[in-house]
Design an enzyme around this catalytic site. Structure first.
Site, mmCIF file in Angstrom:
data_model
loop_
_atom_site.group_PDB
_atom_site.id
_atom_site.type_symbol
_atom_site.label_atom_id
_atom_site.label_comp_id
_atom_site.label_asym_id
_atom_site.label_seq_id
_atom_site.Cartn_x
_atom_site.Cartn_y
_atom_site.Cartn_z
ATOM 1 N N ASN A 22 0.843 -1.212 0.000
ATOM 2 C CA ASN A 22 0.000 0.000 0.000
ATOM 3 C C ASN A 22 0.870 1.250 0.000
ATOM 4 O O ASN A 22 0.556 2.232 -0.671
ATOM 5 C CB ASN A 22 -0.951 -0.009 1.202
ATOM 6 C CG ASN A 22 -2.179 -0.854 0.951
ATOM 7 O OD1 ASN A 22 -3.086 -0.428 0.253
ATOM 8 N ND2 ASN A 22 -2.194 -2.062 1.482
ATOM 9 N N ASN A 116 -6.952 4.925 7.556
ATOM 10 C CA ASN A 116 -6.543 3.521 7.574
ATOM 11 C C ASN A 116 -7.174 2.793 6.397
ATOM 12 O O ASN A 116 -8.265 3.147 5.952
ATOM 13 C CB ASN A 116 -7.002 2.875 8.885
ATOM 14 C CG ASN A 116 -6.628 1.403 8.974
ATOM 15 O OD1 ASN A 116 -5.488 1.032 8.725
ATOM 16 N ND2 ASN A 116 -7.607 0.563 9.287
ATOM 17 N N HIS A 118 -8.630 -0.831 5.342
ATOM 18 C CA HIS A 118 -9.031 -2.126 5.906
ATOM 19 C C HIS A 118 -9.466 -3.021 4.741
ATOM 20 O O HIS A 118 -10.298 -2.589 3.922
ATOM 21 C CB HIS A 118 -10.171 -1.952 6.916
ATOM 22 C CG HIS A 118 -10.577 -3.234 7.564
ATOM 23 N ND1 HIS A 118 -9.825 -3.849 8.543
ATOM 24 C CD2 HIS A 118 -11.634 -4.046 7.325
ATOM 25 C CE1 HIS A 118 -10.410 -4.977 8.897
ATOM 26 N NE2 HIS A 118 -11.499 -5.122 8.179
HETATM 27 C C1 GRF Z 1 -3.068 -5.476 3.322
HETATM 28 O O1 GRF Z 1 -4.091 -6.415 3.048
HETATM 29 C C2 GRF Z 1 -3.641 -4.359 4.142
HETATM 30 O O2 GRF Z 1 -4.982 -4.054 3.838
HETATM 31 C C3 GRF Z 1 -3.561 -4.884 5.509
HETATM 32 O O3 GRF Z 1 -2.263 -5.470 5.560
HETATM 33 C C4 GRF Z 1 -2.028 -6.094 4.278
HETATM 34 C C5 GRF Z 1 -0.603 -5.850 3.842
HETATM 35 O O4 GRF Z 1 -0.448 -4.509 3.547
HETATM 36 N N1 GRF Z 1 -3.779 -3.859 6.493
HETATM 37 P P1 GRF Z 1 0.940 -3.933 2.933
HETATM 38 O O5 GRF Z 1 1.325 -4.832 1.764
HETATM 39 O O6 GRF Z 1 1.962 -3.986 4.038
HETATM 40 O O7 GRF Z 1 0.600 -2.549 2.488
#
Ligand code: GRF
Length: 215
Positions: A22, A116, A118
Site C-alpha cells: 500500500n 486507515n 481495511h
Molecule cells: C493489506 O491487506 C492491508 O490491507 C492490511 O495489511 C495487508 C498488507 O499490507 N492492512 P501492505 O502490503 O503492508 O501494504
C-alpha cells in the site's frame, strides 16, 4: 510562487508493519501524479524487518523503526511514536498495513487526520482480531459473494471511524484466502488508498456529524 505552492503540499507520515504494497501504491501514485499536492515525509514501522522500510529507502524517504520492544511500557512507546510523527509536522497520518492499535493520545492529536485501509467492506469483517489473512478466511467461510476494501478516518475504536471510500471485489468459486487477499489489494486497496489521499490533499473531503462528504 514556490513558497505558496510549498504551503499547499499535504505532508504525510505513513505507518507500516509489513510488505508495504500500500505504501508502494502511494509512492507510485505521487510519482505518476495520480496523487497531487502531497508528499510522504516519513515512513515509520514498528517492525525493523518490514520490507516497507526498504521501499521507503529506495525512494529516498526517511524510514524509521519505532518498536514497542525498545520501550519500558506501551505508554512510553506511544509517546515516542507521537513525538516522531510531530517532529515531521505532517498534516495526515496514513496507516498502510499497520498492525498496532492507534492510542487515544494520537487520535486526539490528529482528529480526522489519520486514515486507515481495511481489507473488507466495513462494518463487515472488521474489529478486534480481524487482520491479514484471517479476514479473507472469514469472508470465504461466510459465503458472501462480494468483499472489498475500505479507507476510513481513525477514531478511538477499531475500524470504526467515518468511511471515506470503499471498493467492492467479486469472490470467485475457487478462491483461497491468499488469492482473495491479492485480488482485494490489487483491485481495491491500491486504488482507493491513493484516491482518498488525493481527495484529502486537494481539499475535497470534509467530515460533518460523523459522516464524510466528498466534493
Ligand atoms: C493489506 O491487506 C492491508 O490491507 C492490511 O495489511 C495487508 C498488507 O499490507 N492492512 P501492505 O502490503 O503492508 O501494504
Amino acid at each position: 510562487m514556490m513558497g505558496q505552492q510549498e504551503e499547499n503540499i499535504l505532508k504525510i507520515a505513513v505507518l507500516v508493519s509489513g510488505n508495504g504494497t500500500n505504501l508502494q501504491a502511494i509512492l507510485d501514485a505521487i510519482d505518476h501524479e495520480i496523487i497531487t499536492n502531497a508528499e510522504v515525509s516519513v515512513v515509520i514501522s514498528n517492525n525493523p524487518r518490514a520490507y516497507a522500510l526498504k521501499r521507503a529507502m529506495i525512494r529516498e524517504v526517511d524510514a524509521v523503526c519505532i518498536s514497542p520492544k525498545n520501550f519500558k511500557s506501551r505508554a512510553a512507546f506511544n509517546e515516542a511514536l507521537l513525538d516522531k510523527i510531530q517532529s515531521y509536522a505532517v498534516d495526515l497520518v496514513v496507516l498502510a498495513g499497520y498492525l498496532l492499535v492507534i492510542p487515544k493520545i494520537m487520535v486526539d492529536a490528529y482528529p480526522n487526520r489519520i486514515i486507515n485501509i481495511h481489507p473488507a467492506l466495513i462494518p463487515a469483517f472488521c474489529g478486534t482480531g480481524y487482520y491479514g489473512l484471517k479476514i479473507h478466511k472469514s469472508v470465504l467461510e461466510s459465503g458472501v459473494k462480494i468483499t472489498g476494501a475500505t479507507v476510513h478516518f481513525v477514531d478511538v475504536g477499531i475500524d470504526t471511524g467515518p468511511i471515506i471510500l470503499q471498493k467492492a471485489v467479486e469472490i470467485r468459486e475457487d478462491d483461497t484466502p491468499e488469492v482473495l487477499q491479492q485480488r482485494v489489494m490489487k483491485e481495491a486497496e491500491w486504488i482507493i488508498m491513493p484516491k482518498a489521499i488525493n481527495m484529502i490533499a486537494n481539499g475535497r473531503v470534509t467530515v460533518k456529524d460523523g459522516r464524510v462528504h466528498i466534493s
